[in-house]
Scaffold this motif. Structure first.
Motif, mmCIF file in Angstrom:
data_model
loop_
_atom_site.group_PDB
_atom_site.id
_atom_site.type_symbol
_atom_site.label_atom_id
_atom_site.label_comp_id
_atom_site.label_asym_id
_atom_site.label_seq_id
_atom_site.Cartn_x
_atom_site.Cartn_y
_atom_site.Cartn_z
ATOM 1 N N PRO A 65 -20.084 4.494 -8.234
ATOM 2 C CA PRO A 65 -18.767 3.850 -8.116
ATOM 3 C C PRO A 65 -18.181 4.112 -6.728
ATOM 4 O O PRO A 65 -18.400 5.183 -6.147
ATOM 5 C CB PRO A 65 -17.941 4.520 -9.217
ATOM 6 N N VAL A 66 -17.462 3.119 -6.245
ATOM 7 C CA VAL A 66 -16.881 3.268 -4.917
ATOM 8 C C VAL A 66 -15.847 4.380 -4.963
ATOM 9 O O VAL A 66 -15.002 4.417 -5.871
ATOM 10 C CB VAL A 66 -16.195 1.947 -4.496
ATOM 11 N N LYS A 67 -15.931 5.304 -4.022
ATOM 12 C CA LYS A 67 -14.946 6.383 -3.992
ATOM 13 C C LYS A 67 -13.679 5.867 -3.322
ATOM 14 O O LYS A 67 -13.720 5.347 -2.205
ATOM 15 C CB LYS A 67 -15.519 7.581 -3.235
ATOM 16 N N LEU A 68 -12.562 5.963 -4.041
ATOM 17 C CA LEU A 68 -11.309 5.447 -3.499
ATOM 18 C C LEU A 68 -10.720 6.432 -2.489
ATOM 19 O O LEU A 68 -10.725 7.640 -2.717
ATOM 20 C CB LEU A 68 -10.316 5.207 -4.634
ATOM 21 N N GLN A 69 -10.227 5.884 -1.395
ATOM 22 C CA GLN A 69 -9.571 6.697 -0.363
ATOM 23 C C GLN A 69 -8.058 6.598 -0.563
ATOM 24 O O GLN A 69 -7.581 5.705 -1.264
ATOM 25 C CB GLN A 69 -9.912 6.156 1.032
ATOM 26 N N ALA A 70 -7.330 7.485 0.102
ATOM 27 C CA ALA A 70 -5.858 7.439 0.002
ATOM 28 C C ALA A 70 -5.341 6.052 0.363
ATOM 29 O O ALA A 70 -4.428 5.522 -0.294
ATOM 30 C CB ALA A 70 -5.238 8.494 0.914
ATOM 31 N N LYS A 71 -5.947 5.417 1.356
ATOM 32 C CA LYS A 71 -5.448 4.100 1.780
ATOM 33 C C LYS A 71 -5.671 3.029 0.714
ATOM 34 O O LYS A 71 -4.980 2.006 0.699
ATOM 35 C CB LYS A 71 -6.096 3.690 3.111
ATOM 36 N N ASP A 72 -6.622 3.286 -0.185
ATOM 37 C CA ASP A 72 -6.848 2.309 -1.264
ATOM 38 C C ASP A 72 -5.704 2.294 -2.279
ATOM 39 O O ASP A 72 -5.623 1.403 -3.116
ATOM 40 C CB ASP A 72 -8.168 2.613 -1.977
ATOM 41 N N TYR A 73 -4.853 3.308 -2.214
ATOM 42 C CA TYR A 73 -3.700 3.350 -3.115
ATOM 43 C C TYR A 73 -2.441 2.805 -2.429
ATOM 44 O O TYR A 73 -1.353 2.877 -2.974
ATOM 45 C CB TYR A 73 -3.456 4.780 -3.611
ATOM 46 N N ALA A 74 -2.627 2.276 -1.207
ATOM 47 C CA ALA A 74 -1.483 1.715 -0.476
ATOM 48 C C ALA A 74 -1.522 0.193 -0.569
ATOM 49 O O ALA A 74 -2.594 -0.405 -0.547
ATOM 50 C CB ALA A 74 -1.531 2.164 0.984
ATOM 51 N N THR A 75 -0.358 -0.447 -0.697
ATOM 52 C CA THR A 75 -0.315 -1.916 -0.729
ATOM 53 C C THR A 75 -0.232 -2.471 0.687
ATOM 54 O O THR A 75 -0.071 -1.721 1.659
ATOM 55 C CB THR A 75 0.918 -2.430 -1.502
ATOM 56 N N ASP A 76 -0.274 -3.802 0.765
ATOM 57 C CA ASP A 76 -0.163 -4.450 2.079
ATOM 58 C C ASP A 76 1.311 -4.686 2.431
ATOM 59 O O ASP A 76 1.623 -5.312 3.424
ATOM 60 C CB ASP A 76 -0.924 -5.781 2.072
ATOM 61 N N GLN A 77 2.241 -4.183 1.589
ATOM 62 C CA GLN A 77 3.661 -4.429 1.862
ATOM 63 C C GLN A 77 4.184 -3.470 2.929
ATOM 64 O O GLN A 77 3.832 -2.294 2.956
ATOM 65 C CB GLN A 77 4.477 -4.257 0.581
ATOM 66 N N GLU A 78 5.037 -4.010 3.795
ATOM 67 C CA GLU A 78 5.619 -3.210 4.862
ATOM 68 C C GLU A 78 6.578 -2.171 4.249
ATOM 69 O O GLU A 78 7.439 -2.518 3.441
ATOM 70 C CB GLU A 78 6.406 -4.139 5.790
ATOM 71 N N VAL A 79 6.389 -0.909 4.618
ATOM 72 C CA VAL A 79 7.241 0.145 4.069
ATOM 73 C C VAL A 79 8.600 0.090 4.760
ATOM 74 O O VAL A 79 8.685 0.063 5.989
ATOM 75 C CB VAL A 79 6.587 1.533 4.236
ATOM 76 N N ARG A 80 9.654 0.060 3.960
ATOM 77 C CA ARG A 80 10.979 -0.169 4.545
ATOM 78 C C ARG A 80 11.930 1.006 4.359
ATOM 79 O O ARG A 80 13.062 0.831 3.923
ATOM 80 C CB ARG A 80 11.600 -1.429 3.936
ATOM 81 N N TRP A 81 11.483 2.204 4.610
ATOM 82 C CA TRP A 81 12.405 3.328 4.659
ATOM 83 C C TRP A 81 12.778 3.575 6.119
ATOM 84 O O TRP A 81 12.056 3.164 7.039
ATOM 85 C CB TRP A 81 11.739 4.583 4.059
#
Lengths: 624, 341
Positions: free
Chosen positions: B7-23
């Motif tokens: 199985p593909v090992k998920l990286q931290a970036k795989d849990y991030a969306t393509d949405q611009e973070v707005r904080w």
């Protein structure tokens, strides 16, 4: 002997045959009047009568004994013909104490029979009820009333003596004594009640024995005692009822069954989330035991948590349902807006009660129609359905499930304090013939976005979290019509607002055209009702049509959106009358939608309309 | 033998969306987002079975940035909505994210009941002691004297201590960490995730715009070691740059006190050993405040009990076994029926 009269073989008195009768049992809230009424109802149903009931109980759980605010009453109208209401005026009033007499005697028909427990008319009880002198002695009661004074307390104590109960316990059987007597009056069989007592007091032989003895003693008193001249015996033959299997249901029973049937027909689990409130709590009680029917119930910490949990359940792929009464629905308003914005199915059952604020929690009203149709921030449309009789709750419950899931929308179901508690016989539908409700969860990833709309219904897809390849986020912020992502674009908000409104309005193409319940389409006068006014309007229109009047009855189940032909239909009458237990809420909607010069007939006393009140208004409008 | 594709090992970036973070730039929320994404990658949690539920506020934007299922709901109600999600499907791995206003003010009641019922979710409370999204009003965790647009003369209210509140509510897992503890926070998150039942993690988070430096007196690098005690189950409560300070029971035994350990101080044996199943100790640790005490970080309390959702489903299963298969026709006929011919 006339054909219409029969002779009871155990009684020397001739029984007078009646078309229908209205009986009210009234007593202290500890006197068991609701149980007495329920037993009388069951027995009437078993005797083949059609019937309608009206339980009227106090707000206090155990109000001080003997007070007027502690009076609990149960009214039943039963007959050899179709029964549409619990009855206007009483043929028989059973008053177990002075407080019950003073609060109910005004509803007795001229010439009606009033049976009182003379043993309860002691000085203490008279003072508590507000009588300065004993009305049984001072001649203050109406002359044309047939007053029957019986010391039921003493007779009950005598009847139950062998069971060695304390005086207090023994007097608790007084209601069965009264029931036994009224059974005798109408020539009724006691067997069903004996059976019920046996199951209720299983293992408590003394109490069971006392209750059965009191029931039999009351009955025997009618048969053998020398009755006062005021007393009479009747027979009410079976009504011409369509053949089938029957049971009695309250509006609550039928709503619970309708919601269970609907979710099962849709292949869904029900998550019913509610917070206790009068008069809605009984629906939570009815559903809580049905776990094997995939019904999960959740008693939340407050009204908001209840609706929020229901929304969470719908998000996760169950059908979230919440119920309350007006004040609770007010608290749920913001969350209903969320369900509208994220377009998830949700059912909100509102058992309306007299308002505003806490108002009169145990009394009925129809004054939450504005709240249901309009009561949220933003342009926030929902579908609104109304229940018109206890058994109609079954159909409406299923219809709410169908619309909520097909259109991914909240549906508010309006019932009321009268309907949830009132009972009537119900011909059981064939469960195998109920129409399945198609619900398809999206699993196809190709071309998916969470607010992609079905072209026909404008509904968005329902996706269960856990579905691979359809990971997405939803929320209360405005979303792009094209991608489902957050969007503040001006034209997009216009488009999404229009889409949400058109989706709900489009339901009108998926519901039946409005039919005329009784009378012609078009004419001099249409009486338009919704909800629990069905009974009195129906009977009033029927009566006046039989008298040759040109009047029709139209009753709405679909409050929003309205049936697509309704405007044209109402336009075909010279006049439109809208009787409501509020100050004119449906009236406003009809005037605003159709520019109709409709008139209202409005009553907010916490009590249902009398047939006579509606007849009078019709007669006035017809100018006769 | 079949060759199976690992199985593909998920990286931290795989849990991030393509949405611009707005904080706001420099907001502590960025660090928390990274820590959560890193934790999920370390645990290799299946993204499609994970749901982030939030209310309203800066923190509540969180689900939009997580490549999992997400539900951004209404102010204060995330815990109630999450309860419904878990009731409908206990298989889902549910995280609730909210700020101090969302979780302890408008949603305080739901937080109380989520913890009391022990619903199996992870509740991340981003505590920055201020209302950020509405532009800087004092919050229920703001300290007395806090100057804000709504308290121009300083707040006169007594603040809630989130960890004490959670313990008082009957929470079975209560932990604390901070946005800047990038090694500590993921470990606490892992413990919270492993815990079955409601797990509350208070994450002290710096609001750079409206409450900058609210925690610097115990989070700045120079003072951290002396002003924080990192608790670990079975280990003595020792802290300080030179590990020469500890917490011992006071003479009357009903309070903790800071003691010097070793030379010129008390014996190491006198220092309390952290027992995360001891609720009384957890209360004592939760209430410690600078300057007289260090702030306790880590898992203050963990004593699992069956979760609400598990109990509800178990009860339903028992009822099903007892009552047999559902039969709608049978249900309709319940009670007294009669036939009209």
């Amino acid at each position: 002997m006339a054909d219409s009269a029969a002779v009871d073989e155990h009684s020397a008195q001739a029984r007078q045959e009646l078309d229908s009768a209205v009986v009210r049992f009234a007593g202290d809230s500890g006197d068991g009047m609701q149980l007495t009424g329920s037993q009388f109802t069951l027995t009437a149903a078993l005797a083949g009568n059609d019937l309608a009931t009206f339980p009227d109980f106090p707000a206090e759980i155990r109000a001080p004994v003997g007070t007027t605010f502690g009076v609990s009453a149960f009214q039943i109208n039963f007959g050899a013909r179709t029964i549409k209401t619990s009855g206007d005026l009483l043929d028989v009033l059973v008053a177990m104490n002075p407080a019950a007499l003073i609060t109910n005697v005004a509803d007795l028909k001229p010439g009606g029979i009033c049976i009182v427990d003379a043993g309860a008319f002691n000085e203490r009880n008279l003072v508590k009820a507000g009588y300065k002198t004993n009305p049984l002695e001072d001649g203050s009661l109406a002359d044309n009333m047939r007053l029957v004074k019986i010391d039921m307390s003493r007779l009950t104590l005598e009847a139950v003596k062998p069971f060695g109960l304390s005086q207090k316990e023994a007097l608790r059987s007084k209601n069965m004594w009264a029931l036994g007597l009224v059974y005798w009056m109408y020539g009724r069989d006691r067997q069903a009640t004996v059976k019920w007592l046996e199951s209720r007091f299983r293992g408590k032989d003394g109490i069971l024995g006392a209750n059965v003895a009191a029931l039999n003693a009351g009955h025997a008193f009618g048969e053998t005692a020398e009755m006062p001249a005021e007393m009479a015996a009747f027979t009410v033959p079976a009504a011409p009822i369509p053949p089938g299997l029957y049971r009695t249901v309250t509006g609550t029973d039928a709503m619970a069954l309708g919601l269970v049937a609907g979710t099962r027909l849709a292949g869904l689990r029900m998550c019913f989330c509610s917070y206790p409130i009068t008069p809605a709590s009984s629906l939570l009680h009815a559903l809580a035991p049905l776990k094997e029917y995939d019904v999960l119930t959740f008693q939340a910490e407050d009204e908001i948590a209840a609706v929020a949990a229901a929304i969470g359940a719908s998000y996760a792929g169950s059908l979230g349902i919440t119920s309350s009464s007006g004040p609770g629905v007010a608290l749920k308003g913001e969350a209903i807006g969320l369900a509208i914005a994220v377009e998830l199915p949700l059912i909100v059952v509102n058992a309306q009660r007299a308002g505003p604020s806490t108002g009169m929690p145990t009394k009925t009203e129809q004054s939450d129609l504005y709240q249901a149709v309009y009561g949220r921030n933003g342009d926030a449309p929902v579908c609104v359905l109304a229940v018109s009789s206890p058994s109609d709750s079954f159909e409406v419950g299923m219809e709410a499930v169908r619309i909520a899931t097909k259109y991914m929308t909240p549906v508010i179901v309006l019932t009321d304090g009268y309907l949830v508690n009132a009972a009537e016989p119900w011909r059981l539908p064939d469960a195998a013939k109920l129409k399945p409700i198609d619900v398809a969860f999206r699993t196809e990833a190709e071309g998916f976005h969470p607010f992609l709309r079905d072209q026909a219904t404008l509904a968005r897809p329902w996706v269960k979290p856990g579905t691979p390849d359809l990971i997405h986020r939803i929320g209360g912020l405005e979303k792009s019509y094209d991608t489902g992502h957050i969007s503040y674009m001006p034209a997009n908000h216009q488009r999404m607002t229009d889409a949400r409104i058109n989706k709900v309005l489009g339901i009108a193409n998926d519901i039946p055209e409005q039919a005329v319940d009784n009378g012609a389409a078009g004419g001099r006068l249409a009486v338009v009702g919704w909800g629990s006014t069905y009974g009195p309007i129906s009977r009033a229109v029927d009566n006046l049509r039989l008298a040759g009047k040109d009047v029709s009855h139209i009753h709405l189940r679909h409050i929003w959106p309205l049936a697509r032909n309704l405007g044209a239909l109402l336009g075909s009458y010279a006049k439109v009358l809208v009787p409501e237990m509020n100050k004119g809420q449906l009236l406003t909607v009809l005037r605003s939608e159709f520019l109709l010069p409709a008139e209202g007939l409005n009553k907010v006393t916490g009590k249902p309309f009398l047939i006579a009140e509606i007849e009078a208004a019709i007669t006035r409008l017809l100018g006769e | 033998m079949n060759v199976q594709t690992p199985p593909v090992k998920l990286q931290a970036k795989d849990y991030a969306t393509d949405q611009e973070v707005r904080w706001c730039p420099g907001c502590g929320d960025y660090a928390i987002l990274k820590a959560v994404q890193r934790t999920l990658a370390e645990l290799q949690v299946p993204r499609e079975k994970t749901v982030f539920v939030s209310g309203i506020g800066c923190a509540a934007r969180f689900p939009y940035y997580m490549e999992t299922y997400g539900f951004h709901t209404i102010h204060g109600r995330a815990s109630a909505i999450a309860t419904g999600v878990k009731l409908a499907n206990p298989e889902l791995d549910v995280w609730v994210v909210g700020g101090d206003g969302d979780t302890l003010s408008i949603g305080g009641n739901h937080t109380l009941h989520l913890l009391r019922r022990n619903v199996d979710v992870q509740l991340l409370l981003f505590n920055n002691e201020i209302y950020g999204l509405t532009k800087g009003q004092y919050s229920p965790t703001s300290r007395p004297g806090t100057l804000s647009p709504s308290t121009p003369y300083g707040s006169v209210e007594s603040p809630i201590n989130a960890a004490q509140f959670a313990l008082g509510a009957g929470g079975r897992f209560v932990a604390r960490s901070s946005d800047i503890l990038q090694k500590h926070l993921p470990e606490v998150l892992k413990r919270a995730h492993a815990h079955r039942g409601a797990s509350l993690v208070e994450i002290l988070q710096n609001c750079i715009v409206y409450n900058d430096g609210a925690f610097s007196h115990f989070t700045d690098k120079g003072v951290q070691a002396d002003m924080q005690v990192h608790v670990e189950h079975g280990k003595p409560l020792i802290f300080g740059a030179n590990a020469d300070k500890g917490l011992r029971l006071s003479a009357d035994g009903l309070a903790l006190e800071v003691a010097k350990v070793g030379e010129g101080g008390v014996a190491k044996e006198e220092i309390v050993v952290h027992d995360e199943k001891n609720r009384t100790l957890a209360f004592l640790l939760a209430q410690m405040q600078p300057p007289s005490f260090p702030v306790a970080m880590g898992v203050l309390y963990c004593d699992p009990a069956p979760s609400y959702d598990a109990l509800v489903w178990a009860q339903a299963e028992t009822a099903k076994k007892k009552n047999g298969d559902p039969d709608l026709a049978k249900l309709l006929k319940r009670g007294h029926t009669w036939t009209v011919a």
